[in-house]
Motif scaffolding. Sequence first.
Motif, PDB file in Angstrom:
ATOM      1  N   ASP A  43      31.209  45.022  36.086  1.00 32.92           N
ATOM      2  CA  ASP A  43      31.441  43.714  36.717  1.00 32.92           C
ATOM      3  C   ASP A  43      30.407  42.686  36.254  1.00 32.92           C
ATOM      4  O   ASP A  43      30.746  41.543  35.933  1.00 32.92           O
ATOM      5  N   ASN A  72      41.057  37.572  39.916  1.00 33.53           N
ATOM      6  CA  ASN A  72      40.325  38.841  39.988  1.00 33.53           C
ATOM      7  C   ASN A  72      39.347  39.043  38.833  1.00 33.53           C
ATOM      8  O   ASN A  72      39.015  40.179  38.484  1.00 33.53           O
ATOM      9  N   ASN A  99      34.330  39.488  41.289  1.00 27.43           N
ATOM     10  CA  ASN A  99      34.415  40.205  42.560  1.00 27.43           C
ATOM     11  C   ASN A  99      33.745  39.380  43.654  1.00 27.43           C
ATOM     12  O   ASN A  99      33.183  38.318  43.399  1.00 27.43           O
ATOM     13  N   ASP A 100      33.778  39.882  44.883  1.00 27.06           N
ATOM     14  CA  ASP A 100      33.254  39.113  46.021  1.00 27.06           C
ATOM     15  C   ASP A 100      31.768  38.810  45.877  1.00 27.06           C
ATOM     16  O   ASP A 100      31.305  37.709  46.181  1.00 27.06           O
TER      17      ASP A 100
END
Length: 744
Positions: free
Chosen positions: A177, A395, A398-399
């Motif tokens: 990520d 997407n 990410n958060d």
Amino acid sequence: MEVGQDNLIHNVMHVETKVDTSFGRPFICHNTINQINSKGIWFGDDPLAYSLPLFLFQLFLMFIFTRFIYLILKPFCQPSFVSQILGGVTLGPSILGHNITFVDKVFPSKGRNLLDTMAFFGFMIFVFLIGVKIDPTIIFRSSKRTFAIGILGYFIPYTFGRTVVLILNRFASLDNDLSKVLPIVLEIQCIASFPVITRFLSELQILNSEIGRLATSSSLVCDACFTLIMTMKFVSNLSFTKSIGVFIGSLLSIMLLIMFIIFVVHSAALWAIQQSSKRKHVQEIYICGVLLTLMFCGFMGEVIGLNAIIVSFMVGLAIPDGPPLGAALVDKLDCFVSVVFIPILFVIVGLRTDVVFVASPFPQDAISRCLFLGLIMNCKGTVELALLMDLKLNNVLNDECFTILVLTLVFITGIVSPVVKALYDPSKRFLAYRRRTIMHHKNDEELHILACIHQQDNVLAILNLLTASNPTKASPFDLVVLHLIKLVGQASSILIAHMPRKNPSQHLTQTEKIFNSFNKFEDAYRGKVTLHCYKGISPDDTMHNDLNKHVLEKAPCSVGVLIDRGNQKMFWCGYTKESIYKVAMFFFGGADDREALSYARRMLDQSNVHITLFHFSSLAEILGGTERSKMLDTQILSEFRLKAFRNERVSYKDEFVMNARDVLSVIEYMGSCYDLVMVGRRHGDSKLMSKLRKWKHGELGIVGEILASLNIGAKTSILVVQQQTKFWGSRDLEDSTHLRRVNI
């Protein structure tokens, strides 16, 4: 599972909301049939279960929280961008949204899609208006310094950042990520978005400053570099990942759409402007036509795979900035978009920002102007947030990464804003190193005058005043005329020299009419007046703020504020005939009155000017001040009376007053006897001035405000004079009166 993600499966309707995993991925099903309007709580309905009352309640909460936070942060010089993001964070999972019941009732999953659609539609209109406000040709008119700052400001951090990303990916053990998000962080941090910079500068009221103009033009060059890099990456990615048929078809369709915008939309806009110029207003059909074109082009962009937001910006660029069409579009759309749509975008970003979710802490003169420029160019706002939101919905982020990036943007802008506001003073560069006053001006040197014009109606009063000021070959005028224009339909304030049209039109603009009058004045005084014409386009609020408070406080020379009551006679046109211009000079004492009297003394040599000097005196102290100031008052009065000796055009009246009522009686007694009344702006404290201050007090000073408010004649103009207040090394203005002149 993430609520509101881009891969949400549509067109599925069930009686109740539930989660299904039969397709291999979770998706949400909602009952949306006849779920728009509520019958009300008295009929057993829950209003928040219906889309319209839910949407209205969401908007209400957004405005309440963002406005409340803005009022709290305003004393700390925080821009509205910060308060709107923090308002969204307050409603999001970080604070109120941490309560599951609150989220399910106020921001349920079925309502997120509507908010997202509204926000991005509003952002599409916002980007279109940005394009309308931008003049693309400003890039080609930019100086070498602007090009250097814009190009280097993008490519130097981009190159260094790219190098760091490659080193980290090669030698550091980064998770997947983080490895994906680093190039995105680099691209966003290298942006110096033009709309964000202009909005930031406008809120700080430094859009007109040297740094402001440099930052806006440099950010436009920086955006052009970003667009070039993104276009190259898009074409490269398309060529390597798609077939040759898809590659050619995509590029060809995009080129056709761009050609349609350039040759059809732009030509149609020019035709609409030509038609509107004849009617002096923009018809509704042209506004509707532009909006329909925007929707059509945005739809076609989505059909061929080009983001509708990018297409909207290109359509906006095709509309010429400023009046009449561009200004009309901005006037009709800008308020609603800025007040309603854009706050929704900020709030939905905050709703997806979970501060609790962040796992790791955040990392801990010419030179000063470069520092301020660098700080301003690092401000982030609407454009960067929209990019982050798009990446989140797809997407890519990410958060945790999304939250860190959003808070970083808020942190940077929140720090930069008060620092620039507190430390940057645009007036410091105008500090004078010598006295620039009429009192210190020699009779055989050129007099520099800057005349600021708002409307054509003000021209005659200024021309009459300039004529009375007696330009001669020995002491000519170097006259700069600045037409102040309200910034409408344009993004950045500009100061440009007026260039006459090669093919003059019968339909002259207001600017052309104003400058034509001054050109005639220059022709009438050939060899005595040199004219320079400029247009200054800036926001209305900062324009008046600059001309009143800022100029009076920080001007590097003496300032005169002319109150024009209209209905003036054309004295300047009759300078060769028996046209008389009557001037009254009020003298109480002090530096400003001495400057005004020096100006009146210059008028003595103008054969058609009659001057009456009203010298106010009293048994008590009429004006506070030092003994030196009173000595200078006596000296200049004696010099004036000596020069006016045996001059039939000069009258001297010694007005003995006992109280404030006597001063008002003298003013009221004048009636309409004079074409111009002159007075100084500032007067020292005394018992008499204290009583007059109770009557009237403001930016024009005590006596100036009284003259402007009382009815002393429909044709009488008032000139309020202020002597130069600041120059290098000054402590007491009175002590600087006889400074030796130094040519530098």
